[in-house]
Write an enzyme that holds these catalytic residues in place. Structure first.
Site, PDB file in Angstrom:
ATOM      1  N   ASP A 152      79.260  24.500  37.666  1.00 53.30           N
ATOM      2  CA  ASP A 152      78.030  24.432  36.873  1.00 53.30           C
ATOM      3  C   ASP A 152      77.152  23.305  37.410  1.00 53.30           C
ATOM      4  O   ASP A 152      77.321  22.860  38.554  1.00 53.30           O
ATOM      5  CB  ASP A 152      78.396  24.197  35.394  1.00 53.30           C
ATOM      6  CG  ASP A 152      77.425  24.853  34.446  1.00 53.30           C
ATOM      7  OD1 ASP A 152      76.271  24.428  34.393  1.00 53.30           O
ATOM      8  OD2 ASP A 152      77.832  25.817  33.762  1.00 53.30           O
ATOM      9  N   HIS A 189      73.158  21.492  30.798  1.00 55.43           N
ATOM     10  CA  HIS A 189      73.870  22.769  30.846  1.00 55.43           C
ATOM     11  C   HIS A 189      75.364  22.574  31.097  1.00 55.43           C
ATOM     12  O   HIS A 189      76.215  23.047  30.332  1.00 55.43           O
ATOM     13  CB  HIS A 189      73.254  23.668  31.927  1.00 55.43           C
ATOM     14  CG  HIS A 189      73.693  25.096  31.849  1.00 55.43           C
ATOM     15  ND1 HIS A 189      74.842  25.561  32.445  1.00 55.43           N
ATOM     16  CD2 HIS A 189      73.122  26.173  31.245  1.00 55.43           C
ATOM     17  CE1 HIS A 189      74.967  26.857  32.219  1.00 55.43           C
ATOM     18  NE2 HIS A 189      73.931  27.260  31.492  1.00 55.43           N
ATOM     19  N   SER A 221      75.717  31.850  28.834  1.00 57.71           N
ATOM     20  CA  SER A 221      76.334  30.643  29.401  1.00 57.71           C
ATOM     21  C   SER A 221      77.201  29.933  28.367  1.00 57.71           C
ATOM     22  O   SER A 221      78.146  29.226  28.727  1.00 57.71           O
ATOM     23  CB  SER A 221      75.253  29.663  29.882  1.00 57.71           C
ATOM     24  OG  SER A 221      74.680  30.095  31.077  1.00 57.71           O
TER      25      SER A 221
END
Length: 520
Positions: free
Chosen positions: A163, A195, A347
């Site tokens: 990621d 994220h 996600s």
């Protein structure tokens, strides 16, 4: 006849209520020795907020007759409202006019009662104290509070998060992050990003009385950064997949997607799969039926996103390649600067599945990737059209069902004597525990991988333990020679087959029978 009010202040009054219609039941004689189980039950508290009003659990002795049991219950104005089979325990309801503590004292005096205690409400053993746990609706949806009573994960299980950068010193991720790697710079440090930090927290944020709760709080997370700014290139992702597979990752979480098929990425996925890594990926957020990658590659578990009402999230991609769905809308988790924030997307759904997969492996580290995948899909909560569909795949993930469906490693294949001193009379007990609906084969192989004895064969097993005995004889009726062998359990559902093996060494102690003929 007027109803008698019970007063239990004096021992003599206790005995006033043992005579009633029917055969009398005798309490303990004065001065007799109190049985050990009676002494044990003296330790049971008779009060507390958890006591179910006016209910007792009573174990009668096996010798008690129905008439004697009814007479005892009448003596305290009680009725049996339920019982376990074979009369092991009875659930008894007592009149509201009588104090439950006083009734217990009387019932414990009967020789025909082994013990009696209050019926109690039992709460979940673990209730998260993380202050923002109540805002994490996804944990309640997949039954995490109940699941944590079974497992919170094992530090031996490693989940690679490919990621953007994870905040390595986030207080809610302390002790969870190991072997961080930045593919771009080749270093072990990187700039924290929302994220990646959010994804890591969903999987494994600590249950530590601060912030939020992660699904598998005791596992370890390997954060791998592949992003440079807002973009990650294909080569960096492929390198990260290889790095994770070569450095002990059990699971790889990939919360990114592309509409373009790539042969090099597919080969990287196949490489990780060949190393036994379970691969999980987000389906993407375009609200489209177009295939996305890496989710659509065959070995990968493709995850779509649901909302709090178990509907497909408006942004979630869908299609025939979707394997399972998971909560992904308005998910609270860790973000940089040691704080917390909400994010939505597939996600967020993918790490929910990765966290549950980590708990499954923690419960049974002997499972391979295909077996973990099968448990996840088979235990899901079916949504939408019955069976697999293009929106939810097999259904929405259910952590509690998945853990309950996971067999502990000791229950898979057990051989009573790994060193079998074969003498022709003794037997080696071999058992395998297999789920229902499976085809199960149990057999012995020699060192040349030849089957020498079939012990059991079930075409559509009803589930549970299969027990077989082996005295050392081969299928041809002759005893096996001393040496090394394997016990093999083959479990198949028609499309996939898994093998569980245990080594066994035979020490031949059979005396040869020699027949001598005498010459005349």
């Amino acid at each position: 006849m007027k109803k008698i009010r019970f007063i239990f202040c004096k021992l003599t009054v206790l005995f006033m209520f043992i005579c009633f219609l029917g055969k009398p039941v005798t309490p303990l004689a004065e001065g007799s020795e109190i049985p050990s189980d009676t002494k044990d039950q003296m330790q049971i508290p008779l009060e507390g907020k958890d006591i179910v009003p006016q209910e007792l659990i009573v174990k009668f002795k096996s010798s008690v007759s129905s008439e004697e049991k009814n007479n005892i219950l009448k003596s305290v104005d009680a009725i049996e409202i339920s019982s376990l089979k074979k009369g092991a325990f009875s659930l008894v309801k007592v009149s509201g006019n009588l104090a439950i503590q006083d009734v217990l004292k009387v019932m414990r005096g009967y020789k025909l009662i082994e013990f009696a205690e209050p019926n109690r409400q039992v709460r979940n053993a673990y209730i998260p104290q993380d202050p923002r746990y109540g805002e994490q609706w996804h944990l309640e949806k997949i039954k995490m509070k109940e699941t944590w009573n079974h497992t919170m994960g094992s530090s031996d299980i490693k989940v690679a998060v490919i990621d953007s950068g994870v905040q390595l010193d986030h207080p809610d991720l302390a002790g969870r992050l190991i072997d961080p790697y930045d593919v771009i710079t080749g270093s072990s440090t990187f700039t924290p990003d929302e994220h990646g930090t959010h994804v890591a927290g969903i999987i494994g944020a600590n249950l530590n009385n601060i912030g939020v709760a992660g699904i598998a709080s005791n596992i370890t997370i390997m954060p791998i950064n592949v992003f440079e700014g807002d973009a990650a290139d294909l080569f960096s992702i492929v390198e990260a997949i290889h790095y994770a597979a070569d450095n002990g990752a059990d699971i790889i979480n990939m919360s990114f997607s592309s509409n373009a098929y790539s042969l090099v990425m597919e080969q990287a996925i196949e490489y990780a799969d060949s190393k036994g890594v379970l691969l999980i990926a987000a389906a993407g957020n375009e609200g489209s039926e177009t295939k996305t990658y890496p989710a659509a590659y065959e070995p990968v578990i493709a995850v779509s996103a649901t909302d709090s009402k178990d509907k497909l999230a408006s942004f979630s991609n869908y299609g025939s390649y979707i394997d399972i769905s998971a909560p992904g809308s308005g998910i609270l988790s860790t973000v940089p600067n040691g704080v917390y924030g909400y994010m939505s997307g597939t996600s967020m759904a993918a790490p929910v599945v990765s966290g549950v997969a980590a708990l499954i492996l923690s419960s049974n580290p002997k499972l391979n990737a295909d077996e973990v995948r099968e448990i996840i899909l088979a235990s899901s909560e079916d949504l939408g059209s019955p069976g697999k569909d293009i929106y939810f795949g097999a259904g929405r993930i259910d952590a509690l069902k998945a853990i309950i469906k996971t067999l502990p490693p000791k229950d898979l294949l057990i051989v009573s004597h790994p060193e079998f001193y074969m003498n022709g009379k003794n037997k080696n007990i071999i058992s395998v525990n297999a789920p229902s609906g499976k085809k199960v084969g149990l057999y012995i192989e020699n060192s040349n991988r030849q089957m020498i004895k079939k012990l059991a064969a079930k075409d559509n097993w009803s589930g549970g333990e299969i027990i077989a005995e082996w005295d050392g004889k081969q299928g041809n009726g002759l005893y096996a020679y001393g040496g090394s062998y394997k016990v093999i359990a083959a479990i198949s559902d028609g499309s996939t087959k898994t093998f569980h093996t245990e080594d066994i060494k035979i020490i031949d102690q059979i005396n040869p029978a020699v027949k001598l003929s005498s010459k005349k």
